[in-house]
Enzyme design. Structure first.
Site, PDB file in Angstrom:
ATOM      1  N   ASP A 234      18.553  50.191  21.031  1.00  0.00           N
ATOM      2  CA  ASP A 234      19.574  51.132  21.459  1.00  0.00           C
ATOM      3  C   ASP A 234      20.755  50.395  22.090  1.00  0.00           C
ATOM      4  OD1 ASP A 234      20.256  53.994  21.964  1.00  0.00           O
ATOM      5  OD2 ASP A 234      20.178  53.362  24.066  1.00  0.00           O
ATOM      6  N   GLU A 284       6.904  34.748  16.386  1.00  0.00           N
ATOM      7  CA  GLU A 284       5.577  34.275  16.792  1.00  0.00           C
ATOM      8  C   GLU A 284       4.470  35.126  16.180  1.00  0.00           C
ATOM      9  OE1 GLU A 284       5.410  34.386  21.022  1.00  0.00           O
ATOM     10  OE2 GLU A 284       7.116  33.026  21.310  1.00  0.00           O
TER      11      GLU A 284
END
Length: 589
Positions: A234, A284
């Site tokens: 956002d 990751e």
């Protein structure tokens, strides 16, 4: 020639040669997100499992098979976190728990697992520009002294004027009114001012503070560990502010990068360091050699021009950014031609897909927006006393626009209910309105009516309470009468319905990997028609997509009509209609 939505039509003239490419085909082994169609769910308005009038996570979970059958690849959930709901959940009090209105953390985990079992990925909303004023950090800041570590997590400043009783600068709130509010010091005397680019209950976080950065790192990992496949971010262009905090001129609603127009609270260079850091965290979680395991970031960045937006999707930053220039384009072929061409040019330069969108929870639904005046002022909300748009014109253009959008290579987002052709609620009584924009502006701002009209609960069944939204007649916002005839059970399996059109479009797009295709403008492209070819990502076919904006029906070249957004006129394309036409074998690759 078989038309999936409207039966048989005749053959017409020969096809002209194809010109040079505007956008080359994507790699056949590209990761899932480069061509994904992602469906936005607004949790309050999707499905209510307990009859309290508010949608919830168990309701979403129960309806996920509908989305599998629709043919989308993933869902994005607007905020479901603990919140006082002053801005419909975009004022977050706790990022690591579920608001009781929506369910529990266990319900969220069940939803994610169920979606994955159905072959759907899940994105969640991340709201990093501000917290709720009820967040424990902001409460601690109010209790602490000026200059304290607690206040350093937010943007507190001394006031201007001899007594500090004026705001630190002239920044305005996007929601109307000034962008600063004054708080008392712990001893009760008038104290500092804090920045809130949105509502007073949404204090802006200080992204110059490493403690803030570490906190959001941890929030990302919290949800990634629970299996989410990505985040819609956002106000992605708003996190970093010009630290000189200069006065400004111009509209708070834009972040245009033309000389002299970049606002000091939007699109500052420092945001890109944040997203590089986040990208490393998401990477990751990727399983080496498995592109399907990639987790993604999508930017809500109202940034112009296209080159500025493309900076958000460079290889080490975000994966996607909503193409709001496309959403904002008026019903005009030249406008669409420009934004499509420039979007591909800018995004291809950084190796990113273009992500198309026509509706969301912050704008007029495109089944209404495309029916209002296409020149001059265009409202962000429509009330009962305003001129009412033509619903037939809006739906016809909305179907044509979607048919055109889903023929474009790249990714796409679909907002809940647009597959039914749901219009804006344009006659909602003011006493129902809950958007802080409406309450802050008192009806005096250009955005005064707010966004409630596009957030109305879904219509599932015509003759059930709340149109099947829940087991009771309660709805947190009223549904307009027009929704009954557009309910899912009125369109399911009905040839020519908007729901059937979306299913046909998504099925063909997925089967032939149109999201990975190569795009070229076609010779029929011109002042009254938008015409391009997509040579499918699987290399098996070339499809012409033609949208007629003119007053007279347009002729088609020789080929087989695959899908039409509306009925054809003796083999010709009427105004406000889009056709997908498979070109003869000589054009296939």
């Amino acid at each position: 020639m078989t038309c999936a939505a409207y039966g048989k039509v005749g053959r017409v003239t020969d096809a002209p040669a194809l010109p040079d490419l505007v956008h080359p085909a994507d790699s056949p082994d590209s990761p899932w997100w480069r061509d994904a169609v992602i469906y936005q769910i607004y949790p309050r308005s999707w499905s209510d499992s307990d009859g309290d009038g508010i949608g919830d996570l168990p309701g979403i979970t129960a309806r996920l098979p509908y989305l599998r059958d629709l043919g989308v690849d993933a869902v994005w959930l607007s905020p479901f976190y603990v919140s006082p709901m002053n801005d419909a959940g975009y004022d977050v009090a706790d990022y690591r728990d579920i608001d009781p209105r929506f369910g529990t953390l266990h319900d969220a985990e069940v939803l994610i697992d169920t979606a994955h079992a159905l072959g759907l990925k899940v994105l969640v909303d991340l709201v990093p520009n501000h917290t709720s004023s009820e967040h424990e950090w902001f409460r601690a800041a109010l209790a602490a002294e000026p200059g304290s570590p607690e206040r350093a997590r937010y943007i507190f400043r001394e006031g201007a004027g001899p007594h500090g009783d004026l705001p630190p600068n002239n920044w305005r709130s996007v929601f109307g009114g000034r962008g600063w509010s004054r708080v008392p010091d712990p001893d009760g005397t008038p104290g500092q001012w804090y920045l809130h680019i949105f509502d007073t209950t949404q204090p802006d976080v200080n992204w110059e503070n490493e403690e803030v950065r570490a906190e959001y790192d941890d929030i990302l990992r919290f949800w990634l560990d629970r299996g989410v496949d990505g985040f819609r971010v956002d106000v992605a262009h708003g996190l970093v502010k010009d630290q000189t905090f200069p006065d400004t001129t111009g509209s708070m609603h834009t972040a245009e990068n033309a000389p002299g127009h970049r606002m000091p609270m939007w699109d500052q260079d420092g945001v890109h360091d944040i997203y590089r850091r986040w990208r490393r965290i998401l990477d990751e979680y990727t399983v080496p050699g498995d592109p399907d395991s990639e987790r993604i970031l999508c930017a809500e960045a109202w940034v112009q021009p296209e080159e500025a937006l493309a900076r958000y999707v460079r290889p080490d930053e975000m994966h996607q950014a909503f193409n709001f220039e496309f959403l904002d384009t008026r019903w005009d072929p030249a406008g669409y031609r420009h934004v499509i061409t420039e979007s591909y040019r800018s995004n291809d330069a950084v190796g990113a897909p273009t992500t198309w969108v026509l509706s969301n929870h912050d704008v007029l639904r495109h089944a209404t927006r495309l029916a209002v005046a296409q020149e001059g002022y265009r409202p962000n909300g429509i009330g009962a006393d305003d001129p009412q748009p033509d619903p037939e014109l809006g739906l016809r253009r909305a179907r044509a626009a979607t048919t055109m959008m889903l023929a474009l290579p790249g990714g796409a987002y679909v907002y809940q209910g647009e597959e039914l052709g749901l219009p804006e609620h344009t006659t909602m009584p003011d006493e129902w309105r809950q958007d802080p924009i409406f309450h802050r502006t008192k009806g005096t701002d250009e955005f005064a009516l707010g966004r409630d009209g596009c957030r109305v609960p879904m219509a599932w069944a015509k003759d059930e309470p709340s149109l099947g939204f829940g087991p009771s007649a309660k709805t947190w916002l009223p549904q307009p009468e027009a929704y009954a005839a557009l309910a899912v059970d009125q369109q399911d399996g009905v040839p020519g319905s908007t729901l059937s059109l979306y299913r046909d479009l998504l099925a063909y797009r997925r089967k032939h990997r149109f999201g990975h295709g190569a795009l070229a403008w076609h010779e029929l492209d011109g002042p009254e028609a938008l015409a391009f070819t997509n040579t499918s990502g699987d290399g098996t076919r070339t499809v012409l997509c033609l949208t007629n904006f003119g007053d007279e029906p347009a002729s088609l070249p020789n080929g087989d009509v695959i899908i039409s957004s509306g009925p054809l006129d003796d083999g010709r394309v009427p105004t406000d209609t889009t056709v997908w036409l498979r070109l003869p074998t000589g054009h296939d690759r």
